[in-house]
Design an enzyme around this catalytic site. Structure first.
Site, PDB file in Angstrom:
ATOM      1  N   LYS A 122      32.399  48.784  41.707  1.00 12.27           N
ATOM      2  CA  LYS A 122      32.049  49.190  43.072  1.00 12.27           C
ATOM      3  C   LYS A 122      31.178  50.438  43.088  1.00 12.27           C
ATOM      4  O   LYS A 122      30.336  50.584  43.960  1.00 12.27           O
ATOM      5  CB  LYS A 122      33.313  49.419  43.908  1.00 12.27           C
ATOM      6  CG  LYS A 122      34.038  48.114  44.210  1.00 12.27           C
ATOM      7  CD  LYS A 122      34.947  48.215  45.408  1.00 12.27           C
ATOM      8  CE  LYS A 122      35.603  46.878  45.630  1.00 12.27           C
ATOM      9  NZ  LYS A 122      35.508  46.334  46.944  1.00 12.27           N
ATOM     10  N   LYS A 205      32.298  37.815  41.533  1.00 15.10           N
ATOM     11  CA  LYS A 205      33.360  37.401  42.443  1.00 15.10           C
ATOM     12  C   LYS A 205      32.833  37.269  43.872  1.00 15.10           C
ATOM     13  O   LYS A 205      31.990  38.046  44.289  1.00 15.10           O
ATOM     14  CB  LYS A 205      34.446  38.478  42.406  1.00 15.10           C
ATOM     15  CG  LYS A 205      35.670  38.188  43.212  1.00 15.10           C
ATOM     16  CD  LYS A 205      36.644  39.361  43.148  1.00 15.10           C
ATOM     17  CE  LYS A 205      36.373  40.418  44.196  1.00 15.10           C
ATOM     18  NZ  LYS A 205      36.738  40.026  45.558  1.00 15.10           N
ATOM     19  N   LYS A 208      34.243  39.915  50.514  1.00 12.10           N
ATOM     20  CA  LYS A 208      33.841  40.051  51.914  1.00 12.10           C
ATOM     21  C   LYS A 208      32.780  41.130  52.087  1.00 12.10           C
ATOM     22  O   LYS A 208      31.997  41.092  53.026  1.00 12.10           O
ATOM     23  CB  LYS A 208      35.028  40.275  52.862  1.00 12.10           C
ATOM     24  CG  LYS A 208      36.091  41.231  52.454  1.00 12.10           C
ATOM     25  CD  LYS A 208      37.125  41.348  53.574  1.00 12.10           C
ATOM     26  CE  LYS A 208      38.523  41.411  53.020  1.00 12.10           C
ATOM     27  NZ  LYS A 208      38.751  42.591  52.145  1.00 12.10           N
TER      28      LYS A 208
END
Ligand code: ATP
Ligand code: MG
Length: 343
Positions: A122, A205, A208
């Site tokens: 991230k 992956k 959202k």
């Protein structure tokens, strides 16, 4: 040692989802569908949480966060989470999560956080500029779980490392304070579709918060959008193989088979047996039809629920009350163990 031995722990399931955007098919297959299975099995108490304090580890527009929190709650309920059978609430309404999170920030080691692959993914090349909260997130997640002495945590494959860190934190706390207060928590990662991949890149992956809407199926997508996204999903030119071994090195093909298995309740092997030799012109429309069949009733119900936000808020407030009843004594005891003066 105190007499608070692990065998005394009530079998209890805890899991959560961040309101960091709209729910995806990955959240449904990897998490929510399994949450419903646990609830219906009736063997464990089930506690499910919209983890809004985790969402703000990256910037969230306040109005969007508000709406997404209700949408995730609506997604839980529309998928079958029954607030009379499970405790359902949003994290920020139970302040004990943040309080125990601080204690665990003092138990967890910086070296442990440095090993977390999700943070590396991230933060990317931007690690100096991301929030301190994003880095410390697993300590708050350990708090979410251990605040209820949860014994089982159903999650997607991507959260395995964080649940293992929760065990490390519980063990270190128990060891440092010479107690058996926090249980050894088990991640439960079972069945097909525990890691649904991005439709445009089978090595990433589905998330959202991913960049492009075309890379994911949202639980609220309509039939035409779902069909279009599967049609445009990246694949290779080969037809489906005769056996699972034939999917080696074909991440996109494997992902679509896995999604079909997750939605249909079949195993990957059964899907391959049924579609051996099929081209994408046959498999993709069949997959889209199946996804619409499973998701349409849920998205219709989500829309109905979201038309009545006061009802969602009422359910979350009631769930928060139930959650506090379990959490507050555990936090109080933790403070005593740590040596904090209280009344
Ligand atoms: P974000 O991109 O903001 O991290 P997310 O889609 O990864 O969002 P989370 O709220 O982080 O969703 O995770 C909620 C639950 O859904 C977790 O149990 C996680 O393991 C599961 N999950 C998330 N994405 C997938 C996926 N692609 N396949 C299977 N399970 C998933
Ligand atoms: Mg995530």
């Amino acid at each position: 040692m105190s007499d608070e031995t692990p065998s005394q722990f009530t079998p209890r399931v805890f899991s959560g989802i961040k309101p960091s955007g709209g729910l995806t098919l990955g959240n449904y297959l990897g998490a929510i569908k399994r949450f419903v299975d646990w609830q219906e099995a009736g063997t464990h108490e089930t506690i499910y949480c919209v983890v809004d304090l985790h969402a703000i580890t990256v910037w969230q527009d306040p109005a969007e966060l508000h709406a997404a929190t209700r949408e995730v709650a609506a997604g839980f309920i529309a998928s079958g989470i029954d607030p009379t059978k499970s405790v359902l609430f949003n994290q920020s309404q139970v302040s004990a999560h943040a309080e125990l999170g601080w204690i665990f920030s003092c138990v967890a080691r910086v070296g442990w956080m440095n090993r977390m692959t999700q943070f590396k993914d991230k933060a990317g090349a931007n690690a100096e500029k991301v929030s301190l909260g994003l880095y410390a997130y697993p300590a708050l997640m350990a708090s979410d779980i251990l605040l209820y002495h949860a014994t089982h945590v159903p999650v997607g494959e991507d959260q395995k490392q964080h649940v293992e860190l929760t065990r490390d934190i519980a063990q270190k706390f128990n060891h440092d304070y010479k107690v058996d207060f926090f249980p050894e928590t088990r991640p439960v990662i079972e069945g097909p579709a525990t890691r649904v991949m991005n439709l445009r890149d089978g090595t990433k992956k589905m998330s959202k918060s991913g960049e492009s809407d075309m890379e994911r199926i949202n639980m609220t997508d309509d039939a035409d959008t779902i069909a279009k996204k599967f049609k445009k999903a990246k694949t290779d030119p080969e037809p489906l193989p005769e056996t699972m071994e034939g999917l080696e090195g074909r991440p996109e093909a494997r992902n679509l088979v896995d999604i079909y298995a997750g939605l249909s309740g079949m195993t990957d092997e059964q899907v391959i047996a049924e579609y051996a030799g099929a081209g994408w012109g046959r498999f993709k429309p069949a997959l889209a039809d199946l996804a619409v069949e499973k998701l349409a009733p849920i998205s219709t119900e989500m829309a109905r629920l979201m038309d009545d936000p006061a009802e969602i808020d009422r359910i979350l407030a009631h769930g928060a009350e139930q959650a506090r009843e379990i959490a507050n004594p555990i936090l109080k005891r933790t403070y005593e163990i740590v040596g904090l003066v209280g009344s």
